[in-house]
Design an enzyme around this catalytic site. Structure first.
Site, PDB file in Angstrom:
ATOM      1  N   TYR A 111     -38.680 -36.232 -43.627  1.00 11.49           N
ATOM      2  CA  TYR A 111     -38.778 -36.180 -45.067  1.00 11.49           C
ATOM      3  C   TYR A 111     -37.204 -36.502 -45.458  1.00 11.49           C
ATOM      4  O   TYR A 111     -36.976 -37.450 -46.477  1.00 11.49           O
ATOM      5  CB  TYR A 111     -39.208 -34.753 -45.373  1.00 11.49           C
ATOM      6  CG  TYR A 111     -39.064 -34.518 -46.820  1.00 11.49           C
ATOM      7  CD1 TYR A 111     -40.147 -35.030 -47.635  1.00 11.49           C
ATOM      8  CD2 TYR A 111     -38.189 -33.772 -47.530  1.00 11.49           C
ATOM      9  CE1 TYR A 111     -40.317 -34.722 -49.027  1.00 11.49           C
ATOM     10  CE2 TYR A 111     -38.195 -33.526 -48.682  1.00 11.49           C
ATOM     11  CZ  TYR A 111     -39.211 -34.180 -49.541  1.00 11.49           C
ATOM     12  OH  TYR A 111     -39.552 -33.920 -50.956  1.00 11.49           O
ATOM     13  N   ASP A 153     -54.016 -45.401 -53.496  1.00 10.75           N
ATOM     14  CA  ASP A 153     -53.479 -44.711 -52.202  1.00 10.75           C
ATOM     15  C   ASP A 153     -52.216 -45.764 -51.988  1.00 10.75           C
ATOM     16  O   ASP A 153     -52.284 -46.783 -51.771  1.00 10.75           O
ATOM     17  CB  ASP A 153     -54.589 -45.097 -51.353  1.00 10.75           C
ATOM     18  CG  ASP A 153     -53.967 -44.444 -49.745  1.00 10.75           C
ATOM     19  OD1 ASP A 153     -52.754 -44.451 -49.832  1.00 10.75           O
ATOM     20  OD2 ASP A 153     -54.961 -44.186 -48.928  1.00 10.75           O
ATOM     21  N   ASN A 164     -44.295 -40.725 -57.648  1.00 16.81           N
ATOM     22  CA  ASN A 164     -44.446 -39.362 -57.138  1.00 16.81           C
ATOM     23  C   ASN A 164     -44.929 -38.994 -56.065  1.00 16.81           C
ATOM     24  O   ASN A 164     -44.567 -37.834 -55.334  1.00 16.81           O
ATOM     25  CB  ASN A 164     -45.162 -38.436 -58.405  1.00 16.81           C
ATOM     26  CG  ASN A 164     -45.347 -37.182 -58.043  1.00 16.81           C
ATOM     27  OD1 ASN A 164     -44.522 -36.462 -58.091  1.00 16.81           O
ATOM     28  ND2 ASN A 164     -46.496 -36.555 -57.910  1.00 16.81           N
ATOM     29  N   LYS A 218     -36.324 -39.907 -47.766  1.00 16.72           N
ATOM     30  CA  LYS A 218     -36.021 -39.647 -49.463  1.00 16.72           C
ATOM     31  C   LYS A 218     -34.485 -40.612 -49.373  1.00 16.72           C
ATOM     32  O   LYS A 218     -34.069 -40.856 -50.386  1.00 16.72           O
ATOM     33  CB  LYS A 218     -35.774 -38.195 -49.630  1.00 16.72           C
ATOM     34  CG  LYS A 218     -37.148 -37.591 -49.833  1.00 16.72           C
ATOM     35  CD  LYS A 218     -37.881 -38.362 -50.716  1.00 16.72           C
ATOM     36  CE  LYS A 218     -39.345 -37.533 -51.266  1.00 16.72           C
ATOM     37  NZ  LYS A 218     -40.232 -38.096 -51.923  1.00 16.72           N
TER      38      LYS A 218
END
Length: 245
Positions: free
Chosen positions: A163, A59, A86, A167
């Protein structure tokens, strides 16, 4: 035999990447938060003829879980050749910059940014024992600040500040880590697998998980002359497939 660890690999692009690396002769640790589910996936893969894939509980938001996974890899393999960060989350949509919930932003960063740093730092010593260490941070075209600054860009209107910013931060981590390791045989890159049809986006993407995973493998399993500190995307129509940061 080279060894790879893929976080968030019990489904979708991560799973397909594990399958493709297995076919290339890698021993693959299939990272999963739920070990039982991961083992079920591996059992099915074994029935389908895939070899040298092992589920491992990790995790990325839990330091104890990360350390336990690192200890397993160290005991069983002694080194790590490839780390593919990933695991990631989208967060609840829409995420408008002017009103987005701060707790939601923190939750997204905890997985997409801090989680990557936690995992990378935990495994860096095992990667240094490899003759050709590779770190691939799975990002998104939405993390490109250059593209977002163009009001005509086709994805500019997407309301996903949590998001997008996580990123973009991940890309910054890639650049700085690659520079830090520039005198070692590391290749550290950000890889955007493209807009892919997965559970992540309710299967709205036009690209297949097979092609997305193939793109990741292509830009991860590189030779000593391969690039480092780059951002690759299948949406960029040039020979190098390099995306602007």
């Amino acid at each position: 035999m080279k060894t790879a660890l893929i976080t968030g690999a019990n489904r979708s692009i991560g799973l397909e990447t594990a399958k493709q690396l297995s076919k290339k002769g890698f021993f693959v640790y299939l990272g999963t938060r739920d070990l039982a589910k991961g083992e079920d996936v591996v059992n099915q893969l074994s029935k389908d003829g895939f070899e040298n894939i092992q589920a491992i509980q990790i995790d990325v938001t839990n330091p104890e879980s990360i350390l336990a996974a690192k200890n397993i890899v160290e005991k069983e393999q002694g080194k790590l050749d490839v780390l593919i960060n990933n695991a990631g989350i989208l967060g609840a949509l829409p995420q408008e910059a002017s009103i987005a919930n701060i707790d939601g932003i923190r939750e997204t960063f905890d997985t997409n940014f801090f989680g990557v740093i936690n995992v990378t730092q935990a495994f860096i010593d095992l990667l240094k024992k490899s003759e050709s260490p590779r770190i691939s941070n799975i990002t998104s075209g939405l993390g490109s600040l250059t593209l977002h600054s163009d009001p005509t860009w086709k994805y500019h209107s997407i309301k996903a500040i949590s998001y997008v910013s996580s990123k973009a931060a991940l890309n910054a981590f890639t650049i700085t880590l690659a520079y830090e390791l520039r005198d070692l045989p590391f290749k550290v890159n950000s890889i955007d697998p493209g807009y892919t049809a997965t559970d992540f986006n309710h299967h709205s993407g036009p690209q297949s998980v097979e092609s997305a995973a193939s793109f990741i493998v292509k830009h991860t399993d590189t030779d000593e002359n391969g690039p480092t500190g780059k951002f690759f995307s299948p949406d960029i129509e040039n020979e190098s497939e390099e995306s602007p940061w």
